[in-house]
Design a protein around this motif. Structure first.
Motif, short mmCIF file in Angstrom:
data_model
loop_
_atom_site.label_atom_id
_atom_site.label_comp_id
_atom_site.label_asym_id
_atom_site.label_seq_id
_atom_site.Cartn_x
_atom_site.Cartn_y
_atom_site.Cartn_z
N ASP A 50 3.16 7.33 -9.56
CA ASP A 50 2.78 7.16 -8.15
C ASP A 50 3.83 7.80 -7.25
O ASP A 50 4.57 7.11 -6.55
CB ASP A 50 2.67 5.67 -7.81
CG ASP A 50 1.52 4.99 -8.51
OD1 ASP A 50 0.38 5.44 -8.33
OD2 ASP A 50 1.76 4.01 -9.23
N GLU A 52 4.10 10.88 -4.37
CA GLU A 52 3.26 11.75 -3.54
C GLU A 52 3.31 13.21 -3.95
O GLU A 52 2.27 13.83 -4.16
CB GLU A 52 3.66 11.61 -2.07
CG GLU A 52 2.78 12.45 -1.15
CD GLU A 52 3.16 12.28 0.31
OE1 GLU A 52 4.05 13.00 0.78
OE2 GLU A 52 2.54 11.42 0.96
N ASN A 53 4.49 13.79 -4.06
CA ASN A 53 4.59 15.22 -4.40
C ASN A 53 4.01 15.53 -5.78
O ASN A 53 3.41 16.57 -5.98
CB ASN A 53 6.03 15.71 -4.30
CG ASN A 53 6.48 15.89 -2.87
OD1 ASN A 53 5.66 16.05 -1.97
ND2 ASN A 53 7.78 15.86 -2.65
N ILE A 55 1.54 13.89 -7.25
CA ILE A 55 0.08 13.82 -7.12
C ILE A 55 -0.44 15.10 -6.47
O ILE A 55 -1.38 15.73 -6.98
CB ILE A 55 -0.35 12.58 -6.30
CG1 ILE A 55 0.05 11.29 -7.04
CG2 ILE A 55 -1.85 12.61 -6.02
CD1 ILE A 55 -0.07 10.03 -6.20
N ILE A 56 0.17 15.52 -5.38
CA ILE A 56 -0.27 16.73 -4.67
C ILE A 56 -0.17 17.95 -5.56
O ILE A 56 -1.11 18.74 -5.68
CB ILE A 56 0.56 16.92 -3.38
CG1 ILE A 56 0.24 15.80 -2.38
CG2 ILE A 56 0.29 18.29 -2.76
CD1 ILE A 56 1.20 15.73 -1.20
N ASP A 81 -0.27 1.67 -1.92
CA ASP A 81 -1.00 2.73 -2.62
C ASP A 81 -0.95 4.03 -1.81
O ASP A 81 -1.19 4.03 -0.61
CB ASP A 81 -2.45 2.32 -2.86
CG ASP A 81 -3.19 3.40 -3.62
OD1 ASP A 81 -2.76 3.73 -4.73
OD2 ASP A 81 -4.16 3.95 -3.08
N ILE A 82 -0.64 5.13 -2.50
CA ILE A 82 -0.51 6.43 -1.84
C ILE A 82 -1.48 7.48 -2.38
O ILE A 82 -1.47 8.61 -1.92
CB ILE A 82 0.94 6.97 -1.98
CG1 ILE A 82 1.29 7.18 -3.46
CG2 ILE A 82 1.92 6.05 -1.29
CD1 ILE A 82 2.54 8.00 -3.68
N THR A 83 -2.32 7.10 -3.31
CA THR A 83 -3.17 8.08 -3.97
C THR A 83 -4.13 8.78 -3.02
O THR A 83 -4.17 10.01 -2.97
CB THR A 83 -3.95 7.43 -5.13
OG1 THR A 83 -3.01 6.88 -6.05
CG2 THR A 83 -4.80 8.45 -5.85
N GLU A 85 -4.20 9.08 0.22
CA GLU A 85 -3.51 9.89 1.23
C GLU A 85 -2.91 11.16 0.60
O GLU A 85 -2.95 12.24 1.20
CB GLU A 85 -2.42 9.09 1.92
CG GLU A 85 -2.99 8.00 2.81
CD GLU A 85 -1.92 7.12 3.40
OE1 GLU A 85 -1.20 7.59 4.30
OE2 GLU A 85 -1.83 5.96 2.96
N SER A 86 -2.38 11.04 -0.61
CA SER A 86 -1.80 12.21 -1.29
C SER A 86 -2.87 13.24 -1.62
O SER A 86 -2.64 14.45 -1.46
CB SER A 86 -1.09 11.77 -2.57
OG SER A 86 -0.05 10.86 -2.27
N LYS A 89 -3.83 15.16 1.41
CA LYS A 89 -2.81 16.18 1.70
C LYS A 89 -2.97 17.40 0.80
O LYS A 89 -2.79 18.53 1.25
CB LYS A 89 -1.41 15.59 1.56
CG LYS A 89 -1.06 14.63 2.68
CD LYS A 89 0.34 14.05 2.50
CE LYS A 89 0.64 13.05 3.61
NZ LYS A 89 1.98 12.46 3.48
N TYR A 95 -6.66 12.18 6.50
CA TYR A 95 -6.97 10.93 5.79
C TYR A 95 -7.56 9.94 6.78
O TYR A 95 -6.93 9.62 7.79
CB TYR A 95 -5.71 10.37 5.14
CG TYR A 95 -5.93 9.03 4.48
CD1 TYR A 95 -6.63 8.94 3.30
CD2 TYR A 95 -5.46 7.86 5.06
CE1 TYR A 95 -6.86 7.73 2.68
CE2 TYR A 95 -5.68 6.64 4.47
CZ TYR A 95 -6.38 6.57 3.28
OH TYR A 95 -6.60 5.37 2.68
#
Length: 99
Positions: A50, A52-53, A55-56, A81-83, A85-86, A89, A95
């Motif tokens: 988990d 962000e970078n 996932i992107i 949770d950041i999924t 939003e990632s 991006k 989002y």
């Protein structure tokens, strides 16, 4: 003779709980069995944290290689949770909640 275009998919499993072993990943086999049964060849699966970078970057790499990308894990109702939003991006999309 028919020309069948091969349709490929990548699967991204997102979650520190999977990587730590606290949660067992059963989604990969379920999704891969179904996709292959309908003619979509699953040719890559990645399990990522988990972050962000990560996932992107993973979404962007896999979407260049495959017709479809499926994600599992990470989409929870938790405050951290950041999924979603990632992924927005990665696609350069705003989002927002769908009405």
């Amino acid at each position: 003779m028919t020309d069948k275009k091969e349709i490929s998919a990548g699967i991204i499993i997102i979650g520190n709980e999977i990587l730590s072993g606290r949660t067992k990943d059963t989604n990969t086999s379920t999704l891969a069995l179904w996709l292959n049964s309908i003619g979509v060849k699953v040719s890559e699966v990645r399990i990522i944290p988990d972050i962000e970078n990560t996932i992107i970057e993973t979404v962007n790499v896999l979407r260049k290689k495959h017709n479809y990308i499926f994600t599992s894990g990470g989409i929870g109702r938790t405050h951290d949770d950041i999924t979603a939003e990632s992924i927005s991006k990665a696609f350069n999309r705003k989002y927002e909640a769908h009405k």
